[in-house]
Design a protein around this motif. Structure first.
Motif, mmCIF file in Angstrom:
data_model
loop_
_atom_site.group_PDB
_atom_site.id
_atom_site.type_symbol
_atom_site.label_atom_id
_atom_site.label_comp_id
_atom_site.label_asym_id
_atom_site.label_seq_id
_atom_site.Cartn_x
_atom_site.Cartn_y
_atom_site.Cartn_z
ATOM 1 N N GLU A 149 -4.578 7.933 1.089
ATOM 2 C CA GLU A 149 -5.010 7.139 2.241
ATOM 3 C C GLU A 149 -3.894 6.906 3.254
ATOM 4 O O GLU A 149 -4.097 7.094 4.447
ATOM 5 C CB GLU A 149 -5.559 5.778 1.793
ATOM 6 N N GLU A 150 -2.714 6.497 2.789
ATOM 7 C CA GLU A 150 -1.687 6.063 3.739
ATOM 8 C C GLU A 150 -0.859 7.206 4.318
ATOM 9 O O GLU A 150 -0.344 7.083 5.419
ATOM 10 C CB GLU A 150 -0.755 5.021 3.095
ATOM 11 N N THR A 209 -7.326 -4.003 -0.134
ATOM 12 C CA THR A 209 -6.115 -4.629 0.423
ATOM 13 C C THR A 209 -6.391 -6.033 0.956
ATOM 14 O O THR A 209 -5.587 -6.946 0.759
ATOM 15 C CB THR A 209 -5.532 -3.746 1.549
ATOM 16 N N ASP A 218 -6.271 6.507 -3.617
ATOM 17 C CA ASP A 218 -6.259 5.229 -2.903
ATOM 18 C C ASP A 218 -5.310 4.322 -3.678
ATOM 19 O O ASP A 218 -5.626 3.861 -4.776
ATOM 20 C CB ASP A 218 -7.666 4.619 -2.824
ATOM 21 N N PRO A 219 -4.103 4.061 -3.124
ATOM 22 C CA PRO A 219 -3.082 3.351 -3.891
ATOM 23 C C PRO A 219 -3.420 1.878 -4.116
ATOM 24 O O PRO A 219 -2.969 1.270 -5.085
ATOM 25 C CB PRO A 219 -1.836 3.465 -3.012
ATOM 26 N N LEU A 220 -4.202 1.317 -3.206
ATOM 27 C CA LEU A 220 -4.612 -0.092 -3.322
ATOM 28 C C LEU A 220 -5.962 -0.208 -2.624
ATOM 29 O O LEU A 220 -6.043 -0.180 -1.392
ATOM 30 C CB LEU A 220 -3.555 -1.007 -2.676
ATOM 31 N N ASP A 221 -7.013 -0.267 -3.412
ATOM 32 C CA ASP A 221 -8.356 -0.362 -2.852
ATOM 33 C C ASP A 221 -8.781 -1.823 -2.895
ATOM 34 O O ASP A 221 -8.937 -2.395 -3.980
ATOM 35 C CB ASP A 221 -9.339 0.507 -3.646
ATOM 36 N N ASP A 258 0.842 -1.195 0.000
ATOM 37 C CA ASP A 258 0.000 0.000 0.000
ATOM 38 C C ASP A 258 0.881 1.250 0.000
ATOM 39 O O ASP A 258 0.672 2.191 -0.772
ATOM 40 C CB ASP A 258 -0.915 0.037 1.236
#
Ligand code: 2AM
Ligand code: CA
Ligand code: CA
Ligand code: CA
Length: 276
Positions: A67-68, A90, A85-88, A44
């Motif tokens: 997000e992170e 997870t 959102d880099p990885l929706d 992420d």
């Protein structure tokens, strides 16, 4: 393609490559929990850094909400804000369940202007720019044409982190299920919204989302001819985390089933988000 959208696409593809590489060795990942059932991995963070690096190289003055890592840049003075959102999905990613995506949206003067949702597993790139339509790879997207709720495939997501509103959510679910053709809950809200734009779902609703889950999907849907709103049918506020979406015929019918189950607390979440 607008230059700002191509930068977003470049960033999403970089992140997608990182995610695809990592998916080959899931056992090697370090996973931690933000809270009960809310997982995060180093992927992420790495995907988010890759996205931000591409965006900042092109547009050093733009503000960012991711997000992170939260806020970066001058949100009060920049007219541009990227929402990432880099990885929706997870949880899906960590299980090798192939439903996850990268989501990047750009707001200009507070209005959603460009959007990318990328599914690195299937190499499906969903893009939209305000006034220029929505696309899946090179193909123009339109929302579905179904007009009867009983024929519809509806997507949703279960509340998982904050269970305060779970009874209201289950009341919505119980009321909707007998009225539709099928329900799906794959677990990547951004990808679900892209699927509404693509006509794969006829409608979608969820509560308890974050702005980065919804931003890109909202623009994709409206550019594909669909409607998005909050659970009272008013303009969606990303901060409220509550959304109903659908083709123009189904949107109202879905709203009629969902809205009666709104509690005063859920209404308060929506209305207080409006005043931000
Ligand atoms: P995430 O993977 O970016 O955190 C809506 O269901 C959203 O909630 C998902 O898109 C997902 O985004 C987030 N989420 C985080 N943990 C979840 C979980 N255990 N179950 C469902 N959704 C989760
Ligand atoms: Ca997360
Ligand atoms: Ca998310
Ligand atoms: Ca995420």
């Amino acid at each position: 393609m607008h230059p700002m959208l191509s930068i977003a696409v470049k960033a999403a593809r970089r992140a997608g490559n990182i995610i695809n590489q990592a998916s080959k060795n899931l056992d090697l990942l370090t996973v931690s929990k933000k809270s009960h059932s809310d997982f995060v991995s180093e992927v992420d963070g790495a995907a988010e850094e890759a996205i931000i690096k591409v965006l900042q190289a092109a547009y050093p003055d733009h503000a960012i909400l991711a997000e992170e890592s939260g806020h970066r840049g001058d949100h009060n003075n920049s007219e541009y804000q990227w929402i990432i959102d880099p990885l929706d999905g997870t949880t899906n990613f960590l299980h090798g369940f192939p439903k996850y995506s990268v989501s990047i949206a750009l707001k200009y003067k507070g209005v959603l202007t460009h959007a990318v949702i990328y599914d690195p597993n299937n190499n499906e790139l969903f893009t939209a720019s305000r006034g220029s339509g929505a696309f899946l790879n090179d193909r123009r997207l339109r929302v579905s044409k179904r007009i009867k709720l009983e024929d519809c495939l509806i997507g949703t997501g279960l509340p998982f982190r904050d269970l305060t509103h779970i009874d209201a959510y289950f009341a919505m679910l119980k009321d909707i299920v007998p009225r539709i053709a099928g329900i799906r809950r794959p677990g990547s809200a951004a990808l679900d919204l892209a699927y509404v734009a693509a006509g794969r779902y006829d409608g979608f609703w969820e509560i308890g989302l974050a702005p980065w889950d919804m931003a890109a999907g909202c623009l994709l849907i409206t550019e594909a001819g669909g409607l998005v709103g909050d659970l009272e049918g008013n303009e969606t506020q990303l901060e409220s985390g509550q959304i109903i979406a659908g083709n123009p015929k189904i949107f109202g019918q879905l709203l009629q089933v969902i809205a009666p189950h709104l509690t005063p607390e859920l209404i308060e979440v929506q209305r207080s988000a409006k005043s931000i």
